[in-house]
Write a protein that holds these residues in place. Structure first.
Motif, PDB file in Angstrom:
ATOM      1  N   ASN A  92       0.791  -1.233   0.000  1.00 36.98           N
ATOM      2  CA  ASN A  92       0.000   0.000   0.000  1.00 36.98           C
ATOM      3  C   ASN A  92       0.817   1.273   0.000  1.00 36.98           C
ATOM      4  N   SER A  93       1.980   1.226   0.601  1.00 35.33           N
ATOM      5  CA  SER A  93       2.752   2.457   0.774  1.00 35.33           C
ATOM      6  C   SER A  93       4.220   2.185   0.489  1.00 35.33           C
ATOM      7  N   GLY A  94       4.933   3.282   0.284  1.00 34.80           N
ATOM      8  CA  GLY A  94       6.357   3.162   0.033  1.00 34.80           C
ATOM      9  C   GLY A  94       7.087   2.494   1.189  1.00 34.80           C
ATOM     10  N   ALA A  95       6.753   2.909   2.400  1.00 36.73           N
ATOM     11  CA  ALA A  95       7.444   2.345   3.567  1.00 36.73           C
ATOM     12  C   ALA A  95       7.242   0.836   3.622  1.00 36.73           C
ATOM     13  N   GLU A  96       6.029   0.412   3.335  1.00 41.76           N
ATOM     14  CA  GLU A  96       5.732  -1.014   3.358  1.00 41.76           C
ATOM     15  C   GLU A  96       6.543  -1.764   2.290  1.00 41.76           C
ATOM     16  N   ALA A 142      19.372   9.740   3.599  1.00 42.81           N
ATOM     17  CA  ALA A 142      18.369   8.832   3.020  1.00 42.81           C
ATOM     18  C   ALA A 142      16.999   9.046   3.640  1.00 42.81           C
ATOM     19  N   TYR A 143      15.976   8.811   2.840  1.00 42.30           N
ATOM     20  CA  TYR A 143      14.603   8.754   3.366  1.00 42.30           C
ATOM     21  C   TYR A 143      13.953   7.481   2.835  1.00 42.30           C
ATOM     22  N   HIS A 144      13.442   6.654   3.747  1.00 39.26           N
ATOM     23  CA  HIS A 144      12.782   5.429   3.299  1.00 39.26           C
ATOM     24  C   HIS A 144      11.429   5.195   3.961  1.00 39.26           C
ATOM     25  N   GLY A 145      10.995   6.089   4.867  1.00 39.86           N
ATOM     26  CA  GLY A 145       9.669   5.915   5.444  1.00 39.86           C
ATOM     27  C   GLY A 145       9.633   6.203   6.932  1.00 39.86           C
ATOM     28  N   ARG A 146       8.454   5.924   7.523  1.00 41.67           N
ATOM     29  CA  ARG A 146       8.190   6.311   8.910  1.00 41.67           C
ATOM     30  C   ARG A 146       7.787   5.140   9.810  1.00 41.67           C
ATOM     31  N   THR A 147       7.755   3.909   9.273  1.00 43.02           N
ATOM     32  CA  THR A 147       7.467   2.766  10.152  1.00 43.02           C
ATOM     33  C   THR A 147       8.717   2.469  10.974  1.00 43.02           C
ATOM     34  N   ILE A 154      19.444   2.105  -1.576  1.00 45.95           N
ATOM     35  CA  ILE A 154      19.779   3.484  -1.950  1.00 45.95           C
ATOM     36  C   ILE A 154      18.719   4.096  -2.859  1.00 45.95           C
ATOM     37  N   GLU A 155      18.464   5.384  -2.655  1.00 46.87           N
ATOM     38  CA  GLU A 155      17.648   6.157  -3.605  1.00 46.87           C
ATOM     39  C   GLU A 155      18.616   6.654  -4.680  1.00 46.87           C
ATOM     40  N   PRO A 156      18.408   6.305  -5.929  1.00 46.44           N
ATOM     41  CA  PRO A 156      19.368   6.686  -6.983  1.00 46.44           C
ATOM     42  C   PRO A 156      19.502   8.209  -7.113  1.00 46.44           C
ATOM     43  N   GLY A 182      15.376  11.876  -2.439  1.00 51.52           N
ATOM     44  CA  GLY A 182      14.207  12.744  -2.473  1.00 51.52           C
ATOM     45  C   GLY A 182      14.148  13.681  -1.279  1.00 51.52           C
ATOM     46  N   GLU A 183      13.567  13.206  -0.181  1.00 50.41           N
ATOM     47  CA  GLU A 183      13.393  14.061   1.009  1.00 50.41           C
ATOM     48  C   GLU A 183      14.725  14.623   1.481  1.00 50.41           C
ATOM     49  N   GLY A 184      15.786  13.870   1.287  1.00 54.94           N
ATOM     50  CA  GLY A 184      17.111  14.272   1.781  1.00 54.94           C
ATOM     51  C   GLY A 184      17.698  15.466   1.052  1.00 54.94           C
ATOM     52  N   ALA A 200      17.211  -0.657  -5.156  1.00 60.39           N
ATOM     53  CA  ALA A 200      17.021   0.739  -5.558  1.00 60.39           C
ATOM     54  C   ALA A 200      15.651   1.186  -5.072  1.00 60.39           C
ATOM     55  N   ASP A 201      15.632   2.197  -4.208  1.00 58.02           N
ATOM     56  CA  ASP A 201      14.364   2.774  -3.771  1.00 58.02           C
ATOM     57  C   ASP A 201      13.991   3.852  -4.790  1.00 58.02           C
ATOM     58  N   GLU A 202      13.122   3.473  -5.711  1.00 58.61           N
ATOM     59  CA  GLU A 202      12.689   4.380  -6.787  1.00 58.61           C
ATOM     60  C   GLU A 202      11.306   4.948  -6.494  1.00 58.61           C
ATOM     61  N   ILE A 203      10.958   4.980  -5.214  1.00 59.89           N
ATOM     62  CA  ILE A 203       9.611   5.416  -4.845  1.00 59.89           C
ATOM     63  C   ILE A 203       9.353   6.855  -5.266  1.00 59.89           C
ATOM     64  N   GLN A 204      10.347   7.718  -5.106  1.00 62.50           N
ATOM     65  CA  GLN A 204      10.166   9.120  -5.521  1.00 62.50           C
ATOM     66  C   GLN A 204      10.701   9.362  -6.937  1.00 62.50           C
ATOM     67  N   SER A 205      11.780   8.669  -7.301  1.00 64.66           N
ATOM     68  CA  SER A 205      12.465   8.965  -8.572  1.00 64.66           C
ATOM     69  C   SER A 205      11.919   8.165  -9.752  1.00 64.66           C
ATOM     70  N   ALA A 213       6.325   3.149  -5.775  1.00 60.70           N
ATOM     71  CA  ALA A 213       5.045   3.593  -5.182  1.00 60.70           C
ATOM     72  C   ALA A 213       4.692   4.895  -5.886  1.00 60.70           C
ATOM     73  N   LYS A 214       4.163   5.863  -5.153  1.00 63.53           N
ATOM     74  CA  LYS A 214       3.926   7.217  -5.656  1.00 63.53           C
ATOM     75  C   LYS A 214       3.429   7.269  -7.107  1.00 63.53           C
ATOM     76  N   GLY A 215       4.299   7.647  -8.058  1.00 65.33           N
ATOM     77  CA  GLY A 215       3.900   7.859  -9.451  1.00 65.33           C
ATOM     78  C   GLY A 215       3.272   6.658 -10.129  1.00 65.33           C
TER      79      GLY A 215
HETATM   80  N1  PLZ Z   1      11.131   6.026  -0.098  1.00 65.45           N
HETATM   81  C1  PLZ Z   1      12.392   7.473  -1.597  1.00 65.45           C
HETATM   82  O1  PLZ Z   1      10.371   9.404  -1.054  1.00 65.45           O
HETATM   83  C2  PLZ Z   1       8.101   8.938   0.654  1.00 65.45           C
HETATM   84  C3  PLZ Z   1       7.333  11.287   2.495  1.00 65.45           C
HETATM   85  C4  PLZ Z   1       6.368  12.278   3.014  1.00 65.45           C
HETATM   86  P1  PLZ Z   1       5.355   6.296   1.867  1.00 65.45           P
HETATM   87  N2  PLZ Z   1       8.429  10.314   0.539  1.00 65.45           N
HETATM   88  C5  PLZ Z   1       7.430  11.277   1.009  1.00 65.45           C
HETATM   89  C6  PLZ Z   1       6.335  12.266   4.516  1.00 65.45           C
HETATM   90  O2  PLZ Z   1       6.752  13.269   5.117  1.00 65.45           O
HETATM   91  O3  PLZ Z   1       5.891  11.266   5.092  1.00 65.45           O
HETATM   92  C7  PLZ Z   1       9.168   7.913   0.362  1.00 65.45           C
HETATM   93  C8  PLZ Z   1      10.255   8.185  -0.470  1.00 65.45           C
HETATM   94  C9  PLZ Z   1      11.230   7.212  -0.695  1.00 65.45           C
HETATM   95  C10 PLZ Z   1      10.103   5.724   0.699  1.00 65.45           C
HETATM   96  C11 PLZ Z   1       9.095   6.634   0.961  1.00 65.45           C
HETATM   97  C12 PLZ Z   1       7.963   6.242   1.842  1.00 65.45           C
HETATM   98  O4  PLZ Z   1       6.776   6.182   1.129  1.00 65.45           O
HETATM   99  O5  PLZ Z   1       4.360   5.949   0.802  1.00 65.45           O
HETATM  100  O6  PLZ Z   1       5.243   7.707   2.377  1.00 65.45           O
HETATM  101  O7  PLZ Z   1       5.380   5.305   2.977  1.00 65.45           O
END
Ligand code: PLZ
Length: 445
Positions: free
Chosen positions: A129-133, A157-162, A226-228, A231-233, A259-264, A288-290
């Protein structure tokens, strides 16, 4: 060239009240009573409708979207093909749980992901459902398949909030602060960040690999994640050669390259995936995302021998690969392909880079303009230094907002402005957004 969608909302930014307007302010009052204070308040205009690159708020203001809901609606808002596909799927059925009784569009999304992700090896996918997952599950697969514990991640790096993905994410505030203890066996090494480290890709890779080998030991490493392009970083684009060198090292050492391509991913950088620019073939790609044009869907796509190493029942979740989200993804991918949105991302990128590079000549607070395709950013500094200037970023975002333009900041130090316009934004809309942005930068200088 993609023309803007003909739309009942029109294509122009238009403010009819101050922003936020009275109705948004009233909703915001109600929000304070019932929505957790833990959620941030980016720009509290409450949205009612959207189309293309325009958001309409409850007060009738038309805002220009340069953020795509953080890189999600790359194909634009309210795309007819997606509306149609989602509506039809809702009318047929909305949920069965793929693990209980499966359905075709889940399989079709996995077929697309196998086709689109880099490499012609056999691949299988699990949907979430989500990028973090997705990131969590990629790590689960890599650990199981290798029998090793350690995961390598990078500065910024940014990979999620779980819980696991907080551990993988670098930045403390606001993501991690006092939310620990965090998952173990996560090791952070330096990213290639040419503006600050001045290293070539090969040098930066040697630095990272040196740390991994001396502090973790290659034989303990399950995955390098790695995010290629980060994003958030801060939209950090590693120096050329960095990703290929890391990829070669993982291959040599039996480490899974994720490769974490969730944003890219999904046309954002001018190709289906950001790793394609250097011909890197990851073992696992998270998306995820796009991918699904605004519906929540995420994928873990990897070499079949890794993904299929997992015992039956080891991966899953109630909603993962929901049929409505899957229908949206299939329509989204078709739109991206039919309208060559990767090509459009390259055009948008060229326009944004030209505009921002010329602006950077005039002002002392832009330290660097960088990015690829329609994933472009500039880093704000104290004039004459490389010291982060977060105050300038804040003031630029709020100036843009006051003019009805949605712009986003990012970066470990909050000093980067990132542009993630919908890829269907018209040339006129982009020019309008960039002129507001330029005024905002001049005002902050
Ligand atoms: N990996 C590369 O960019 C989500 C976060 C917004 P989720 N980026 C936006 C916020 O402040 O919560 C992201 C990402 C990369 C993983 C994730 C996580 O994706 O769908 O937000 O869980």
């Amino acid at each position: 060239m993609v023309s803007s969608l003909s739309s009942s909302l029109g294509t122009e930014r238009k403010l009819v009240t101050e922003v936020p307007g009275p109705k948004s302010r009233a909703l915001h009052e109600r929000r304070q009573a019932v929505v957790s204070a833990g959620l941030s308040n980016g720009f509290p205009v409450y949205i009612e409708r959207a189309e293309g690159a325009i958001l309409e708020d409850v007060d009738g203001n038309h805002l220009l979207d340069l953020g795509s809901g953080i890189a999600v609606v790359s194909i634009g808002h309210a795309v007819p093909e997606v509306i149609e596909a989602v509506s039809a799927q809702v009318a047929n059925f909305t949920h069965t749980c793929f693990m209980v009784t499966p359905y075709a569009n889940y399989v079709e999304v996995c077929e697309e992901l196998a086709r689109l992700t880099p490499g012609d090896h056999a691949k299988t996918t699990a949907l979430f459902n989500s990028g973090a997952e997705a990131v969590e599950n990629a790590v689960k697969v890599a650990r199981l398949a290798t029998g090793r514990p350690a995961v390598i991640v990078f500065d910024h790096a940014y990979h999620g909030r779980t819980n696991l993905t907080m551990a993988l994410t670098a930045k403390n505030m606001p993501y991690k602060d006092r939310f620990g203890p965090f998952a173990p066996e996560i090791y952070r090494v330096p990213m290639s960040y040419p503006f600050h480290d001045g290293l070539s890709g090969a040098e930066a890779a040697a630095r990272a690999i040196g740390e991994i080998e001396s502090q973790v030991g290659a034989h303990n490493v399950a995955a390098l994640l790695i995010e290629p392009i980060q994003g958030e970083g801060g939209f950090v684009v590693p120096a050329e050669g960095f990703l290929p060198a890391l990829s070669a090292w993982t291959k040599k050492n039996g480490v899974v390259f994720i490769a974490d391509e969730i944003q890219s991913g999904f046309c954002r950088t001018g190709d289906w995936f950001a790793v394609n620019h250097e011909g890197v073939i990851p073992d696992i790609v998270t998306t995820a995302k796009g991918l699904a044009g605004g519906m929540p869907l995420a994928g873990v796509t990897g070499r079949a021998e890794l993904m299929n190493a997992v015992h039956e029942g080891g991966l899953g979740g109630t909603y993962g690969g929901n049929p409505v989200a899957a229908a949206a993804a299939l329509a989204t991918i078709k739109v991206m392909r039919d309208r060559d949105l990767a090509g459009r991302a390259r055009e948008l990128g060229a326009a944004m880079l030209a505009h921002l590079n010329s602006l950077a000549q005039d002002v002392a607070i832009i330290g660097e303009v960088r990015g690829r395709g329609a994933m472009i950013a500039f880093e704000l500094v104290e004039p004459g230094t490389k010291k982060p200037n977060a105050a300038a970023a804040k003031s630029i975002v709020s100036y843009c907002n006051s003019q009805g333009v949605i712009a986003l900041a990012c970066g470990t130090y909050g000093n980067v402005i990132r542009l993630l316009p919908p890829l269907v934004i018209s040339d006129e809309q982009l020019a309008d957004g960039l002129s507001v942005l330029a005024a905002a930068v001049r005002a902050a200088s």
